[in-house]
Design a protein around this motif. Structure first.
Motif, PDB file in Angstrom:
ATOM      1  N   PHE A  40       1.050  -1.306  -0.091  1.00 16.52           N
ATOM      2  CA  PHE A  40      -0.052  -0.217   0.095  1.00 16.52           C
ATOM      3  C   PHE A  40       0.833   1.352  -0.076  1.00 16.52           C
ATOM      4  O   PHE A  40       0.645   2.138  -0.665  1.00 16.52           O
ATOM      5  CB  PHE A  40      -0.898   0.025   1.096  1.00 16.52           C
ATOM      6  CG  PHE A  40      -1.573   1.339   1.435  1.00 16.52           C
ATOM      7  CD1 PHE A  40      -2.782   1.605   0.655  1.00 16.52           C
ATOM      8  CD2 PHE A  40      -1.206   2.312   2.287  1.00 16.52           C
ATOM      9  CE1 PHE A  40      -3.560   2.713   0.509  1.00 16.52           C
ATOM     10  CE2 PHE A  40      -1.923   3.243   2.338  1.00 16.52           C
ATOM     11  CZ  PHE A  40      -3.022   3.627   1.377  1.00 16.52           C
ATOM     12  N   VAL A  56      -9.644   2.540   0.979  1.00 21.05           N
ATOM     13  CA  VAL A  56      -8.963   1.333   0.254  1.00 21.05           C
ATOM     14  C   VAL A  56     -10.191   0.199   0.324  1.00 21.05           C
ATOM     15  O   VAL A  56     -10.670   0.174   1.315  1.00 21.05           O
ATOM     16  CB  VAL A  56      -7.784   0.975   1.042  1.00 21.05           C
ATOM     17  CG1 VAL A  56      -7.259  -0.346   0.522  1.00 21.05           C
ATOM     18  CG2 VAL A  56      -6.889   1.806   1.135  1.00 21.05           C
ATOM     19  N   ILE A  70      -6.995   1.308  -4.512  1.00 17.38           N
ATOM     20  CA  ILE A  70      -6.984   2.785  -3.661  1.00 17.38           C
ATOM     21  C   ILE A  70      -7.908   3.786  -4.221  1.00 17.38           C
ATOM     22  O   ILE A  70      -7.945   3.884  -5.603  1.00 17.38           O
ATOM     23  CB  ILE A  70      -5.678   3.426  -3.712  1.00 17.38           C
ATOM     24  CG1 ILE A  70      -4.684   2.315  -3.084  1.00 17.38           C
ATOM     25  CG2 ILE A  70      -5.431   4.799  -3.132  1.00 17.38           C
ATOM     26  CD1 ILE A  70      -3.094   2.900  -3.147  1.00 17.38           C
TER      27      ILE A  70
END
Length: 157
Positions: A40, A56, A70
């Motif tokens: 991430f 997310v 995202i």
């Protein structure tokens, strides 16, 4: 490898750390928190400034693999940032506004929100109206910037 569950998280851009907030969501699914945080952070650092709260959506599979997407920051966060305030009012009111934003700022926020995969089909005008509604519920007014003039006459000599 079958789909198990989708989980929605709010994580700061480039600053995800294995901790209770992420652990409570990913632990029951058997997903490695450190691996998710690393992936991430790598993906989000190039998209947004550090510490920007991002939404997310993570899809967990039965073999403990996952995919994540995202999405843009929350509308309220973007509106507060555009208005230049850190925190919304405790009792929002149009009579005593907590800030002002321009239609150009609304347009820019709507463009950011339209880039999400789940909003590509919505017209920009509808997204902009939603942004205005969010701003109004926060006590932030959308108005044109005050134009200095010579007593209100628009005549040219």
């Amino acid at each position: 490898m079958s789909f198990v569950r989708a989980v929605r998280l709010r994580v700061p851009s480039g600053a995800a750390k294995p901790g209770p907030s992420i652990g409570q969501a990913l632990g029951p699914l058997g997903i490695n928190m450190a691996q998710f945080c690393k992936e991430f952070n790598e993906k989000s650092e190039t998209l947004y400034n550090k510490e920007t709260p991002l939404r997310v959506e993570l899809r967990a599979m039965s073999d403990r693999s996952y995919t994540f997407e995202i999405r843009s920051p929350p509308t309220a966060w973007l509106v507060k940032r555009a208005a230049g305030i850190d925190k919304g009012p405790t009792s929002p009111s149009i009579e005593s506004p907590s800030g002002f934003i321009t239609p150009e700022m609304v347009y820019q926020i709507a463009l950011i929100k339209q880039a999400d995969d789940n909003r590509w089909h919505l017209p920009l005008e509808g997204i902009a109206r939603s942004v205005i509604g969010t701003a109004r519920s926060m006590g932030i007014i959308v108005k044109e910037e005050a134009v200095e003039d010579d007593g209100g006459s628009n005549k040219q000599d």
